[in-house]
Design a protein around this motif. Structure first.
Motif, mmCIF file in Angstrom:
data_model
loop_
_atom_site.group_PDB
_atom_site.id
_atom_site.type_symbol
_atom_site.label_atom_id
_atom_site.label_comp_id
_atom_site.label_asym_id
_atom_site.label_seq_id
_atom_site.Cartn_x
_atom_site.Cartn_y
_atom_site.Cartn_z
ATOM 1 N N ASN A 71 0.793 -1.362 0.087
ATOM 2 C CA ASN A 71 -0.124 -0.042 -0.073
ATOM 3 C C ASN A 71 0.822 1.346 -0.051
ATOM 4 O O ASN A 71 0.503 2.272 -0.564
ATOM 5 C CB ASN A 71 -0.984 0.009 1.261
ATOM 6 C CG ASN A 71 -2.078 -1.151 1.251
ATOM 7 O OD1 ASN A 71 -2.285 -1.371 0.044
ATOM 8 N ND2 ASN A 71 -2.198 -1.549 2.214
ATOM 9 N N GLY A 72 1.942 1.207 0.699
ATOM 10 C CA GLY A 72 2.954 2.286 0.674
ATOM 11 C C GLY A 72 3.354 2.906 -0.550
ATOM 12 O O GLY A 72 3.414 4.022 -0.803
ATOM 13 N N ILE A 73 3.475 1.950 -1.454
ATOM 14 C CA ILE A 73 4.062 2.108 -2.614
ATOM 15 C C ILE A 73 2.899 2.572 -3.821
ATOM 16 O O ILE A 73 3.175 2.585 -5.081
ATOM 17 C CB ILE A 73 5.111 1.077 -3.116
ATOM 18 C CG1 ILE A 73 4.532 0.054 -3.583
ATOM 19 C CG2 ILE A 73 6.332 1.389 -2.462
ATOM 20 C CD1 ILE A 73 5.466 -1.278 -3.854
ATOM 21 N N GLY A 74 1.766 2.283 -3.333
ATOM 22 C CA GLY A 74 0.399 2.562 -4.387
ATOM 23 C C GLY A 74 0.128 1.550 -5.199
ATOM 24 O O GLY A 74 -0.469 1.570 -6.072
ATOM 25 N N GLN A 75 0.574 0.252 -4.914
ATOM 26 C CA GLN A 75 0.251 -1.066 -5.502
ATOM 27 C C GLN A 75 -0.598 -1.945 -4.918
ATOM 28 O O GLN A 75 -1.015 -3.175 -5.259
ATOM 29 C CB GLN A 75 1.669 -1.772 -5.813
ATOM 30 C CG GLN A 75 2.339 -0.877 -6.774
ATOM 31 C CD GLN A 75 1.861 -0.378 -7.853
ATOM 32 O OE1 GLN A 75 1.247 -1.289 -8.489
ATOM 33 N NE2 GLN A 75 2.093 0.682 -8.463
ATOM 34 N N GLY A 76 -1.418 -1.498 -3.761
ATOM 35 C CA GLY A 76 -2.440 -2.388 -3.061
ATOM 36 C C GLY A 76 -3.777 -2.080 -3.231
ATOM 37 O O GLY A 76 -4.712 -2.877 -3.603
ATOM 38 N N ILE A 77 -4.399 -0.999 -3.085
ATOM 39 C CA ILE A 77 -5.797 -0.608 -3.382
ATOM 40 C C ILE A 77 -5.883 0.697 -4.385
ATOM 41 O O ILE A 77 -5.190 1.686 -3.866
ATOM 42 C CB ILE A 77 -6.422 -0.462 -2.004
ATOM 43 C CG1 ILE A 77 -6.282 -1.550 -0.964
ATOM 44 C CG2 ILE A 77 -7.906 -0.233 -2.039
ATOM 45 C CD1 ILE A 77 -6.811 -1.504 0.314
ATOM 46 N N SER A 78 -6.761 0.433 -5.278
ATOM 47 C CA SER A 78 -7.053 1.414 -6.304
ATOM 48 C C SER A 78 -8.356 1.881 -6.045
ATOM 49 O O SER A 78 -9.364 0.988 -5.884
ATOM 50 C CB SER A 78 -6.791 0.899 -7.628
ATOM 51 O OG SER A 78 -7.003 1.847 -8.355
ATOM 52 N N LEU A 79 -8.543 3.268 -5.826
ATOM 53 C CA LEU A 79 -9.840 3.926 -5.887
ATOM 54 C C LEU A 79 -10.493 4.773 -6.891
ATOM 55 O O LEU A 79 -9.327 5.212 -7.577
ATOM 56 C CB LEU A 79 -10.000 4.520 -4.799
ATOM 57 C CG LEU A 79 -9.721 4.074 -3.245
ATOM 58 C CD1 LEU A 79 -9.996 5.015 -2.193
ATOM 59 C CD2 LEU A 79 -10.597 2.805 -2.981
ATOM 60 N N ARG A 80 -11.579 4.442 -7.375
ATOM 61 C CA ARG A 80 -12.129 5.466 -8.557
ATOM 62 C C ARG A 80 -13.470 6.138 -7.988
ATOM 63 O O ARG A 80 -14.374 5.427 -7.502
ATOM 64 C CB ARG A 80 -12.406 4.834 -9.669
ATOM 65 C CG ARG A 80 -12.963 5.540 -11.013
ATOM 66 C CD ARG A 80 -13.326 4.699 -11.978
ATOM 67 N NE ARG A 80 -14.086 5.376 -13.204
ATOM 68 C CZ ARG A 80 -14.805 4.846 -13.834
ATOM 69 N NH1 ARG A 80 -14.986 3.383 -14.098
ATOM 70 N NH2 ARG A 80 -15.524 5.547 -14.712
ATOM 71 N N LEU A 81 -13.512 7.468 -7.796
ATOM 72 C CA LEU A 81 -14.293 8.146 -7.039
ATOM 73 C C LEU A 81 -15.445 8.860 -8.397
ATOM 74 O O LEU A 81 -14.870 9.345 -9.286
ATOM 75 C CB LEU A 81 -13.838 9.610 -6.614
ATOM 76 C CG LEU A 81 -15.006 10.412 -5.763
ATOM 77 C CD1 LEU A 81 -15.320 9.595 -4.492
ATOM 78 C CD2 LEU A 81 -14.033 11.444 -4.951
ATOM 79 N N VAL A 82 -16.692 8.177 -8.319
ATOM 80 C CA VAL A 82 -17.822 8.830 -9.331
ATOM 81 C C VAL A 82 -18.779 9.498 -8.796
ATOM 82 O O VAL A 82 -19.115 9.327 -7.778
ATOM 83 C CB VAL A 82 -18.395 7.507 -9.813
ATOM 84 C CG1 VAL A 82 -19.238 7.618 -10.876
ATOM 85 C CG2 VAL A 82 -17.333 6.167 -10.266
ATOM 86 N N SER A 83 -18.801 10.798 -9.573
ATOM 87 C CA SER A 83 -20.011 11.500 -9.238
ATOM 88 C C SER A 83 -21.447 11.212 -9.642
ATOM 89 O O SER A 83 -21.371 10.338 -10.587
ATOM 90 C CB SER A 83 -19.662 13.101 -10.023
ATOM 91 O OG SER A 83 -20.541 13.959 -9.737
ATOM 92 N N GLU A 84 -22.094 11.881 -8.969
ATOM 93 C CA GLU A 84 -23.738 11.731 -9.534
ATOM 94 C C GLU A 84 -24.069 12.604 -10.746
ATOM 95 O O GLU A 84 -25.272 12.217 -11.182
ATOM 96 C CB GLU A 84 -24.675 12.207 -8.301
ATOM 97 C CG GLU A 84 -24.523 11.447 -7.016
ATOM 98 C CD GLU A 84 -25.472 11.962 -6.016
ATOM 99 O OE1 GLU A 84 -26.022 13.088 -6.086
ATOM 100 O OE2 GLU A 84 -25.640 11.215 -4.990
ATOM 101 N N GLU A 85 -22.961 13.233 -11.294
ATOM 102 C CA GLU A 85 -23.380 14.070 -12.322
ATOM 103 C C GLU A 85 -22.642 13.535 -13.533
ATOM 104 O O GLU A 85 -21.780 12.908 -13.473
ATOM 105 C CB GLU A 85 -22.933 15.441 -12.131
ATOM 106 C CG GLU A 85 -23.603 16.187 -10.892
ATOM 107 C CD GLU A 85 -23.311 17.734 -10.733
ATOM 108 O OE1 GLU A 85 -22.292 18.198 -11.646
ATOM 109 O OE2 GLU A 85 -23.567 18.343 -9.700
#
Length: 577
Positions: A115-129
């Motif tokens: 996780n520290g190097i950014g290879q553990g969990i990926s997030l994509r935030l989606v808007s209602e618009e």
């Protein structure tokens, strides 16, 4: 069935009178928080949102909430300028195992590094618009970073963070797509998006996030806001459709443990004809045998019967949608309850295995000693009992631990009042809230008549007469009591009368077919008012029915309690059957 001494001998020996007594396919993310599988959710939310308390107090505004059913995409848009960027931080609350082995702790350290190097969990935030270019919800992506997760006040709760930069016209987040790049699943308790002027946005999840190697698709997490299809924000419609298709499944393939598919099939795995033809069973849930369906598992068919699905035996688990399986707390509670139940039943089992005769309780103090002293066994007796009883090895080890484990737990009602079980109000309470609360029913017809053959079992009319009942119901007529739904009955007459002779032929046993009347009085209390005990008709006694009421003298008082004892005995027998 418990044994109770006959009423005929009661008056000569009153001192011995004693008696015993599929989940819906709806949108999972629309459920409100506080689900059973959640571990101290309120404390978790308090821990992860503590950084915003000062900001919210200064602004005096209500944050986005997963319980605010009146919010919408128009009213929940961030109050930011239409241009420029907004810096957001997503805080993920992950629940770890409460009992970790050395291997689990090493895996946690490896996951923290990944996780520290950014290879553990990926997030994509989606808007209602909707994004006018892509015609789908506006979205931004980021990864969880940070060498060590922030530890909350709970040792098995960890918090991770991911940073986003969104345009000022991004709108209110309505969904988060989570991709687990680790090699195993993890339990996500909550996601909180910090940085909006209106306050944090909560995503109450309480769900398992599958590993990408098991399923390459990202897991869709919606904000805990229910919408009618016509009111679903345009930026979320495609994701809602995609998520529902994934939950419904396509009726093909064998289900895997990580899946959360709610697909259904008939009960075609009840038998085992491959092992023995006599173990073949019909299919339940088809047109000619309607029956509630089970979760579809997709296992291969039997070799000898293609219409039957192959069985799965312990210790292999039966497929259940992942979020419906017992969590660690529930598993521990269930295991503890199972151990407690086994210990509770070991007491009479061990006593029976070490005793060559049926020794009855002679007085109340002997029952008390069962709770206070327990069953005292010598070391040799313990091992003999463990060898003779059909119990697992862990229970055999428990037998050698000490004598205190082999005691009945004191029932809560007795711990508060030692003689509560003698009283009428407790007798009535047990009829509604005891081990068998399904036998009591409203009395709808009077007189009470048996449906058994009168040529074999005697006159069908009950001995519970109008005159007797009206003496016990505060001067009210039977018709009015029935009309106001105040009379209730537990009727075991027709069920047990054909078997009474066989029961009473056993040594030192006595039982009656019983009817018990209850009255719901003006003070809103249910109380027993009359008990009818019946034996099969004989040539010398064609009407073997006796009715008992409270009485006002000492003898009648204890005979009434003995009659209640027979009702409790019969009720326990019916419940066990």
């Amino acid at each position: 069935m418990f044994a109770v001494k006959p009423l005929s001998s009661l008056q000569s020996d009153l001192s011995r009178a004693v008696f015993l007594r599929p989940p819906a396919i709806g949108i999972r993310q629309a459920r409100v928080s506080g689900r059973q599988g959640r571990v101290n959710g309120g404390a978790v939310k308090a821990a992860i949102s503590s950084g915003d308390k000062t900001m919210e107090a200064e602004k005096g505004k209500v944050p986005y909430s997963d319980t605010d059913s009146s919010s919408s995409s128009s009213s929940a848009s961030p109050a930011a300028a239409s241009s420029g960027m907004i810096e957001l931080r997503a805080v993920l609350t992950v629940r770890k195992k409460m009992r970790q082995r050395l291997v689990d702790k090493m895996e946690d350290q490896l996951e923290s590094f990944i996780n520290g190097i950014g290879q553990g969990i990926s997030l994509r935030l989606v808007s209602e618009e909707v994004d006018p270019v892509t015609k789908s919800g506006k979205s931004v992506e980021s990864t969880v970073r940070g060498w060590l997760p922030q530890q909350s006040e709970h040792p098995y709760i960890a918090e991770y963070a991911a940073d986003f930069s969104v345009p000022g016209d991004f709108g209110c987040p309505g969904a988060v797509l989570v991709t687990n790049l680790h090699g195993k699943e993890f339990h996500l308790s909550e996601i909180v998006i910090h940085g909006f002027s209106e306050g944090p946005v909560y995503f109450s999840t309480n769900t398992w996030i599958h590993a990408r190697k098991d399923n390459p698709e990202s897991r869709i997490i919606f904000r805990n806001q229910a919408y009618l299809p016509s009111e679903t924000p345009p930026g979320l419609k495609d994701l809602r459709h995609e998520d529902l298709l994934g939950i419904r499944g396509n009726g093909k393939g064998e289900r895997k443990a990580h899946e959360r598919i709610y697909d259904y099939a008939p009960y075609n795995d009840l038998g085992n004809p491959d092992k023995d033809d006599e173990l073949a069973r019909p299919v339940l849930g088809c047109d000619d045998r309607p029956y509630p369906r089970r979760c579809r598992t997709g296992r291969p068919p039997m070799r000898t019967d293609p219409l039957s699905e192959s069985r799965i035996e312990k210790p292999n688990p039966v497929y259940v949608p992942r979020d419906e399986t017992f969590e660690e707390i529930k598993q521990n509670t269930f295991a503890a309850g199972r151990m407690k139940a086994l210990l509770h039943n070991l007491v009479p089992s061990i006593a029976a295995s070490l005793s060559s005769s049926d020794i009855p309780f002679k007085c109340f103090s002997e029952i008390d000693r069962l709770y206070i002293n327990g069953l005292i066994l010598k070391e040799g007796d313990q091992m003999e009992a463990a060898a003779n009883l059909l119990i697992p090895n862990v229970m055999k080890e428990v037998l050698t631990v000490g004598q205190k484990l082999l005691k009945y737990e004191v029932p809560a009602i007795i711990s508060r009042d030692r003689f509560a079980w003698l009283r009428d109000n407790e007798f009535a309470r047990q009829a509604l809230a005891g081990v068998n609360p399904v036998s009591i029913e409203l009395l709808k017809e009077f007189p009470i008549v048996s449906k058994l053959d009168p040529a074999i079992y005697g006159r069908p009319e009950s001995a519970l007469t109008r005159e007797l009942i009206e003496k016990e119901i505060d001067g009210m007529s039977v018709e009015k009591a029935i009309e106001e739904k105040r009379l209730f009955i537990i009727d075991y007459h027709d069920m047990l009368l054909p078997f009474i002779d066989k029961i009473n032929s056993l040594p030192n046993r006595k039982a009656y077919a019983s009817r018990t009347l209850f009255f719901y009085n003006q003070s809103a209390f249910l109380r027993p008012i009359a008990i009818e005990l019946t034996l099969p008709a004989t040539p010398t006694s064609p009407q073997n029915k006796r009715v008992y009421t409270h009485g006002h003298d000492s003898t009648s008082h204890w005979i009434w309690k003995q009659a209640k004892a027979h009702v409790c005995s019969v009720d326990a027998g019916v419940h066990q059957l």
